[in-house]
Write a protein that holds these residues in place. Structure first.
Motif, PDB file in Angstrom:
ATOM      1  N   ASP C 138       0.850  -1.205   0.000  1.00  0.00           N
ATOM      2  CA  ASP C 138       0.000   0.000   0.000  1.00  0.00           C
ATOM      3  C   ASP C 138       0.878   1.244   0.000  1.00  0.00           C
ATOM      4  OD1 ASP C 138      -2.103  -1.603  -0.002  1.00  0.00           O
ATOM      5  OD2 ASP C 138      -2.719  -1.297   2.084  1.00  0.00           O
ATOM      6  N   GLU C 141       2.179   1.825  -3.300  1.00  0.00           N
ATOM      7  CA  GLU C 141       1.147   2.359  -4.200  1.00  0.00           C
ATOM      8  C   GLU C 141       1.107   3.875  -4.112  1.00  0.00           C
ATOM      9  OE1 GLU C 141      -2.240  -0.526  -3.726  1.00  0.00           O
ATOM     10  OE2 GLU C 141      -3.343   1.325  -4.120  1.00  0.00           O
ATOM     11  N   GLN C 142       1.158   4.374  -2.856  1.00  0.00           N
ATOM     12  CA  GLN C 142       1.086   5.838  -2.721  1.00  0.00           C
ATOM     13  C   GLN C 142       2.358   6.472  -3.277  1.00  0.00           C
ATOM     14  OE1 GLN C 142       0.670   6.178   1.479  1.00  0.00           O
ATOM     15  NE2 GLN C 142      -1.040   4.726   1.478  1.00  0.00           N
ATOM     16  N   THR C 144       4.743   5.176  -5.583  1.00  0.00           N
ATOM     17  CA  THR C 144       5.171   5.019  -6.983  1.00  0.00           C
ATOM     18  C   THR C 144       3.982   4.902  -7.934  1.00  0.00           C
ATOM     19  OG1 THR C 144       5.065   2.637  -6.818  1.00  0.00           O
ATOM     20  CG2 THR C 144       7.103   3.654  -6.114  1.00  0.00           C
ATOM     21  N   GLY C 145       2.767   4.629  -7.416  1.00  0.00           N
ATOM     22  CA  GLY C 145       1.639   4.494  -8.336  1.00  0.00           C
ATOM     23  C   GLY C 145       1.434   3.061  -8.789  1.00  0.00           C
ATOM     24  N   GLY C 146       2.272   2.121  -8.323  1.00  0.00           N
ATOM     25  CA  GLY C 146       2.093   0.721  -8.742  1.00  0.00           C
ATOM     26  C   GLY C 146       2.244  -0.173  -7.527  1.00  0.00           C
ATOM     27  N   ARG C 147       1.557  -1.336  -7.507  1.00  0.00           N
ATOM     28  CA  ARG C 147       1.618  -2.212  -6.318  1.00  0.00           C
ATOM     29  C   ARG C 147       2.904  -3.029  -6.326  1.00  0.00           C
ATOM     30  NH1 ARG C 147      -2.320  -4.627  -3.055  1.00  0.00           N
ATOM     31  NH2 ARG C 147      -1.498  -6.712  -3.516  1.00  0.00           N
ATOM     32  N   VAL C 148       3.091  -3.844  -7.415  1.00  0.00           N
ATOM     33  CA  VAL C 148       4.245  -4.761  -7.394  1.00  0.00           C
ATOM     34  C   VAL C 148       5.345  -4.189  -8.284  1.00  0.00           C
ATOM     35  CG1 VAL C 148       4.973  -7.093  -7.935  1.00  0.00           C
ATOM     36  CG2 VAL C 148       2.708  -6.700  -7.020  1.00  0.00           C
ATOM     37  N   TYR C 149       4.953  -3.790  -9.522  1.00  0.00           N
ATOM     38  CA  TYR C 149       5.972  -3.248 -10.436  1.00  0.00           C
ATOM     39  C   TYR C 149       5.983  -1.736 -10.262  1.00  0.00           C
ATOM     40  CZ  TYR C 149       5.663  -7.843 -12.540  1.00  0.00           C
ATOM     41  OH  TYR C 149       5.676  -9.193 -12.747  1.00  0.00           O
ATOM     42  N   HIS C 150       7.076  -1.213  -9.667  1.00  0.00           N
ATOM     43  CA  HIS C 150       7.025   0.215  -9.291  1.00  0.00           C
ATOM     44  C   HIS C 150       7.539   1.101 -10.422  1.00  0.00           C
ATOM     45  CE1 HIS C 150       7.761  -2.022  -5.352  1.00  0.00           C
ATOM     46  NE2 HIS C 150       6.466  -1.934  -5.587  1.00  0.00           N
ATOM     47  N   MET C 151       8.504   0.665 -11.209  1.00  0.00           N
ATOM     48  CA  MET C 151       9.100   1.496 -12.273  1.00  0.00           C
ATOM     49  C   MET C 151       9.400   2.874 -11.706  1.00  0.00           C
ATOM     50  SD  MET C 151       6.832   0.328 -15.520  1.00  0.00           S
ATOM     51  CE  MET C 151       5.375  -0.321 -14.739  1.00  0.00           C
ATOM     52  N   ARG C 159      11.415   8.834  -9.888  1.00  0.00           N
ATOM     53  CA  ARG C 159      10.477   9.493 -10.798  1.00  0.00           C
ATOM     54  C   ARG C 159       9.538  10.460 -10.107  1.00  0.00           C
ATOM     55  NH1 ARG C 159       7.596   5.209 -14.652  1.00  0.00           N
ATOM     56  NH2 ARG C 159       7.028   6.867 -16.098  1.00  0.00           N
ATOM     57  N   ARG C 160       9.260  10.222  -8.789  1.00  0.00           N
ATOM     58  CA  ARG C 160       8.242  11.084  -8.157  1.00  0.00           C
ATOM     59  C   ARG C 160       8.760  11.553  -6.814  1.00  0.00           C
ATOM     60  NH1 ARG C 160       2.465   7.937  -8.390  1.00  0.00           N
ATOM     61  NH2 ARG C 160       2.095   7.966 -10.629  1.00  0.00           N
TER      62      ARG C 160
END
Lengths: 204, 178, 368, 293, 130
Positions: C138, C141-142, C144-151, C159-160
């Protein structure tokens, strides 16, 4: 093509209404039991298998819907193809699917089962899963969230209750030549045992 | 540890903890033997191969690391791109057996002395080894698989811009000309 | 009396396998006489695909190599590209990267605990630990925007920016996990029946363990304190103090105890990162357009300590905007073949899943 | 009249068997920290399996295996009286005694061995051999406890055994015998740490690997009734039976909850370990319990 | 192995979990609130999109097609095309939203969709002002 996804909900309801009138009470009861007790085969074929533990354990707990993981294809109703599928895996997936007893369903997870996903130019992944196996429900995402996976099960339950005649396993019998041709194009002719021997006698 | 390497081989210092040295195919085995006995670089941690197709050579990289895992030494050995086999290190390092099996399948390099060169990842592969640069993966995909229809109405943006400019220009001339 | 030997596949479709691979076992009764590992079910030809993609495009595909713990791949890729292209990363971005790596390590250890306890039939531990791992996802998610694959770990920084209030939520989660680890000690690590199953099984000992290239808990389980974060430090690990837990027995239980102590070390590192994280600093360097971002004709080797061992990346540039060659070596390539096959000979069939989980074998990183 | 009594007993065993099976999934779900399925989930699972088609059959012996197991379970239910006095729900217990029931408990694994043997699936055969070796070790402490109860009551008949416990039930009179019997009762119920027979992580689900569709439904129903019969046996031997149905449900529920909770917090022994464990501590308890009679 | 009583009884402490409230998010009944910034489906503000196909160029999955639009929303859209995403290829890496010059292409946090017809996954981003 209007924006977003065509609302899938009402297209299923009116299909259900039309079918419900023709089904007898017993068939509806059987379809209800089939929808509310789904056994999933414990086979993590691709990288989507990482989202199955949270779905099957205490955080999202799909057992509330009656979905349980089982060990062997004999006992399973549902096969989840989770993500990309290399030919080596596809042989085992097809063999497992053919061992399952009917009625059986396939859920394709992620964009790799729809049109190749991000491995579209890889020499070792298949691009469209429904060339080789009849897929009953696609779940969108890379990798789809546990909620999306549960949404896939909920929609599959509605489809099972609708007891539609072109369910996946019926198509695999009726259009077996189409699937067989694609499989032989990939694996060569003599690899798999021919599935149609054991439904030769049945009325298709 | 560094002193022995300095005098015996012309060492390339890539970073304070990463060194490299070139070695030919014939000297490979005894260089490895010297290094593993005299210095503490005694573990093979990776076996890589880079395909320099325009220079007609494979560059094999033997990544050695010392017992304390603090420094890395790259042994680089260039060989011709086909019909050249390498001596197998399966007896020196047990982990080299699988790495050589992978390079054999992916690049087609023969390793004498390694009997387990059967298939590593691909089952029933009858094309040229896929990691070589001349193998075009998109051509293979278009030959063996087909994609989903429904995406034919894709337009090339540059032509569209040109067409609109031409249409706009002709629209401007015709009212003046009409 | 000639004993009958049957060959079975502890195959790709098996509840006791840690992913999609198979071990061909020759069984006499239930004792294994020969084991051979088969992989290739998950081969997607990553290294071939990367040669067709520019560097920024290749960045998104790299984190799919190892599914239980994607972040060491992203860190490896970013470090290698930065070393070849000569990009400097700000201290704040390095701190965020260390935070992401340690959170991913905690999540991977919790996932390991679910697999290890599942192999001995303790379903309750798996249910709890995957729930706790989900709390970490969770936070990802906040962030990177992704659950498992964060990129998320981008060549040149991250990136953020951190969402506001993120570090407070992270330290609150760390306090919660600290209490949970004591509950796991009582239920799993000090469980008499797990000890009975795990002690003395899958023993890895001996001096030549180092020469054969093992890494991670396999080394630390038999007394060698090897950890790349301290031996060959990258990012900011030399400015953080943490110790390397080791055990001496070298069996499944010793590796479990090593992982138990490592989870507490990760929490300790994360607390230091939260305390020392600088407030300002650019989180991302300006990179040229992705078609014009080229690497010189150079090659390098970068290694990161993942939750299961040393993850090595060899990368070679050739002056164009595509990477000439990138080869990935995960710890499972060595553990699944030259360690698992001899280790299983003489073992019971019921210990196969136990040993595979204990070695932390993750098939996608073997054949990529 | 007897036929009606037998049918009523079978219905009660079937209903409570699936109720307890659903309860087991709910209770272990609560230990996991989740809601778990509805109580009737196991019942709808077995109905769904009844309407499913079997994928393969391996000859008539493959059919007979589950039938023998189901007959073992049904006979077990009928030979154990539900209530300790009065006319109704006595079943065939007047024709048989504790020794007949102990003999009938072996019928299940035997049918299992025959059915799975004909299928030739290596994992199924491995599961069955595990089941039989574990059964050997399970019976030792259970029989010691049963002998102790018979000696104490002076006869093998259920009625007399339950009469002898009217003052003080065996559980408190002979705690060591009850402890030995309870540990092997855990094994008979297939609860961890002795659930090595169908361990999914090792042998795919053991004996039930090849069964699909209606066979699986029959297996599920007979194991539900069989576990209710074992609960019944433990209550009759060690808790003085039950005067009316409500007391019967309460007592079996307590034993069932104890078995479920122990089962969900312990890891699984391997076959050799479970045999070694069962020969040492529970058998010692049984022998000492016998000596103190 | 000597028999430690402490270790045999330690696991029973786990049973205290039955008194706590279960920690399950019951999805179909209770929809969990979406996290802002989560990479979900695409939205494209047609009033600012200039149809430059930067997104098509950066997408390595070739998931983005530029298709002609019927109603001309944006006068500055000089190619007359807008992006359409093929969700059988997209990997939600949001590189396209990074390189979009007018910042019109964005990812909303709505991400749950299941469908039994595979051809429905050609997704036309919703026209939402961001």
């Amino acid at each position: 093509m209007d924006e977003g996804f065509i609302p899938y909900q009402q297209s299923l309801e009116d299909e259900e209404q039309s079918i419900k009138s023709t089904q007898s009470v017993i068939e509806q009861a059987i379809a209800w039991f089939r929808a509310h007790s789904m056994f999933v085969l414990a086979y993590g074929t691709g990288c989507g298998a990482i989202e199955m533990p949270p779905t099957f354990t205490s955080r999202y707990d799909i057992e509330r819907l009656g979905v349980v993981g089982v060990a062997t294809p004999r006992q399973a109703d549902i096969l989840i193809v989770s993500g990309y599928c290399s030919p080596k895996t596809l042989k085992r997936v097809i063999r497992s699917y053919e061992q399952m007893s009917e009625p059986k369903y396939i859920i394709g997870l992620g964009s790799c089962t729809i049109n190749g996903g991000m491995y579209w130019d890889s020499y070792n992944t298949i691009k469209k899963l429904d060339d080789f196996l009849p897929v009953d429900m696609y779940v969108n995402g890379c990798m789809p969230r546990p909620e999306a996976l549960i949404e896939g099960f909920v929609k599959l339950q509605e489809k099972i209750r609708a007891n539609s005649s072109e369910a996946g396993y019926i198509q695999y019998r009726t259009r077996y030549a189409h699937y067989r041709a694609n499989q032989e194009r990939l694996f060569g002719t003599q690899v798999q045992p021919r599935y149609e021997e054991n439904f030769a006698g049945m009325n298709l | 540890m560094m002193s022995y390497l300095e005098e015996h081989y012309e060492l390339i210092h890539k970073t304070p903890r990463l060194f490299a040295l070139h070695v030919t195919r014939e000297q490979l085995l005894d260089t490895l033997h010297q290094i593993t006995t005299h210095t503490s670089f005694d573990t093979l941690s990776q076996l890589t191969c880079t395909d320099w197709i325009e220079e007609e050579r494979f560059e094999l990289g033997y990544m050695l690391t010392n017992a304390l895992r603090s420094h890395n030494l790259m042994l680089k050995c260039s060989i011709a791109r086909d019909k050249v086999t390498m001596p197998s290190l399966a007896l020196l390092f047990a982990q080299a057996e699988v790495m050589e099996r992978e390079l054999h399948e992916m690049f087609g390099i023969g390793f004498e002395g390694n009997e387990t060169l059967y298939d590593f990842a691909l089952e029933g592969w009858c094309d040229i080894p896929p990691m070589r640069r001349e193998f075009d993966t998109l051509a293979y995909v278009n030959a063996h698989y087909d994609f989903r229809e429904g995406r034919e109405d894709n337009l090339d943006v540059k032509e569209e811009i040109k067409k609109r400019k031409a249409a706009a220009k002709s629209a401007k001339e015709t009212p003046s000309g009409a | 009396m000639e004993r009958k030997v049957i060959t079975i596949y502890h195959g790709p479709q098996h509840p006791g396998i840690t992913g999609n691979m198979s071990v061909e076992l020759d069984l006499m009764g239930e004792t294994i006489t020969r084991a051979r590992t088969h992989v290739g079910y998950l081969h997607r030809g990553f290294e071939k695909l990367i040669e067709r993609r520019t560097i920024i495009q290749a960045f998104t595909i790299v984190c799919r190599i190892c599914v239980p713990e994607p972040d060491p791949n992203e860190a490896n890729f970013a470090l290698a590209v930065e070393r070849l292209a000569g990009i400097e990363v700000s201290e704040r971005a390095s701190y965020i990267r260390v935070m992401v790596l340690e959170m991913a390590r905690l999540g991977a250890q919790l996932l390991w605990m679910a697999g290890q306890s599942g192999s001995v039939g303790l379903g309750t531990v798996g249910q709890w630990s995957i729930y706790d791992r989900d709390l970490i996802l969770d936070l990802f998610e906040q962030l990177t925007g992704g659950r498992v694959y964060h990129m998320y770990i981008y060549p040149g920084g991250v990136r953020r920016e951190l969402p506001d209030g993120f570090l407070e939520r992270l330290s609150a989660l760390l306090d919660y996990l600290q209490k949970r680890l004591d509950a796991y000690d009582r239920l799993f690590f000090d469980n008499a029946s797990f000890q009975k199953r795990a002690i003395g099984v899958g023993v890895v000992r001996g001096e030549e363990v180092l020469r054969r290239g093992f890494s991670g808990q396999v080394l630390r389980g038999c007394g060698f304190a090897r950890d790349l974060r301290r031996d060959n430090p990258y990012l900011l690990y030399d400015q953080l103090e943490f110790d390397i837990p080791t055990q001496s027995a070298g069996d499944v239980y010793a590796r479990a105890l090593v992982r138990r102590a490592e989870m507490r070390e990760s929490i300790r590192i994360l607390r230091q990162v939260i305390a020392q994280m600088p407030e300002e600093g650019a989180i991302m360097q300006k990179l040229p357009k992705h078609r014009k971002f080229t690497l010189p004709k150079e090659d390098t080797y970068v290694a990161v300590e993942s939750a299961r061992g040393e993850f090595g990346y060899y990368m070679a540039g050739d002056g164009s905007e595509m990477i000439r060659r990138m080869q990935v070596k995960g710890p499972s390539l060595i553990h699944a073949f030259s360690l698992l096959e001899p280790l299983l000979v003489g073992e019971e069939l019921s210990n196969v899943a136990l040993i595979m989980n204990s070695l932390g074998i993750c098939p996608p990183e073997i054949e990529r | 009249m007897l036929l009606l009594d037998l049918l009523l007993m079978l219905l009660i065993a079937y209903g409570f068997g699936f109720l307890y099976y659903g309860l087991y999934r709910n209770l272990s779900a609560r230990v996991h920290g989740r809601f778990g399925p509805s109580l009737a989930q196991s019942f709808s699972d077995s109905i769904k399996l009844f309407v499913k088609e079997e994928s393969t059959t391996f000859g008539w012996m493959f059919y007979l295996g589950p039938v023998i197991m189901a007959s073992g379970a049904v006979l077990n239910v009928l030979f154990i009286p539900f209530l300790n006095q009065g006319e109704s729900l006595q079943g065939l217990s007047s024709y048989g005694n504790l020794i007949v029931v102990l003999y009938l408990m072996v019928l299940g694994p035997l049918g299992n061995a025959l059915g799975v043997g004909s299928s030739g699936n290596p994992f199924g055969v491995m599961g069955v051999t595990r089941g039989l070796t574990r059964l050997l070790a399970l019976e030792l402490p259970f029989y010691l406890a049963a002998i102790g109860v018979m000696i104490d009551a002076g006869s093998a008949d259920f009625g007399i055994i339950m009469q002898a416990q009217s003052t003080q039930s065996n559980m408190f009179a002979h705690p060591l015998l009850f402890a030995a019997a309870f540990i092997s009762f855990l094994g008979f119920m297939g609860k961890s740490p002795f659930d090595v027979v169908g361990a999914p992580q090792e042998v795919y689900s053991g004996p039930a690997t090849e069964f699909s569709g209606k066979f699986l439904a029959l297996l599920m129903s007979q194991s539900a009734m069989f576990s209710f019969a074992k609960l019944l046996l433990m209550v009759n031997l060690f808790w003085g039976g039950a005067d009316h149905l409500g007391e019967l449900v309460a007592k079996t529920f307590v034993l069932f909850v104890a078995a479920t909770f122990i089962g969900s917090v312990y890891a699984r022994f391997s076959t050799v370990q479970s045999v070694e464990f069962l020969i040492r501590i529970p058998t010692l308890l049984g022998i000492v319990g016998l000596a103190l009679l | 192995m000597k028999f430690e009583l402490k270790n045999s009884l330690a696991p029973l402490s786990a049973l205290s979990k039955i008194f706590e409230h279960p920690q399950t998010l019951c999805y179909p009944e209770v929809k969990s609130e979406t996290v802002s910034g989560y990479r979900g489906f695409h939205i494209n503000d047609l009033s600012t999109c200039i149809g430059c196909a930067n997104c098509q160029d950066v997408c390595m999955n070739e998931a983005i097609d530029m298709i002609a639009i019927d109603k001309d929303k944006n006068p500055k859209n000089n190619s007359g095309c807008i992006p359409r995403i093929d969700y059988g290829r997209c990997c939600w890496c949001s590189l396209c939203t990074d390189v979009c010059p007018p910042d019109s292409l964005k990812l909303e946090s709505e991400c749950i969709w299941a469908d039994d017809d595979a051809n429905r996954f050609l997704y036309q981003p919703k026209d939402k002002p961001c």
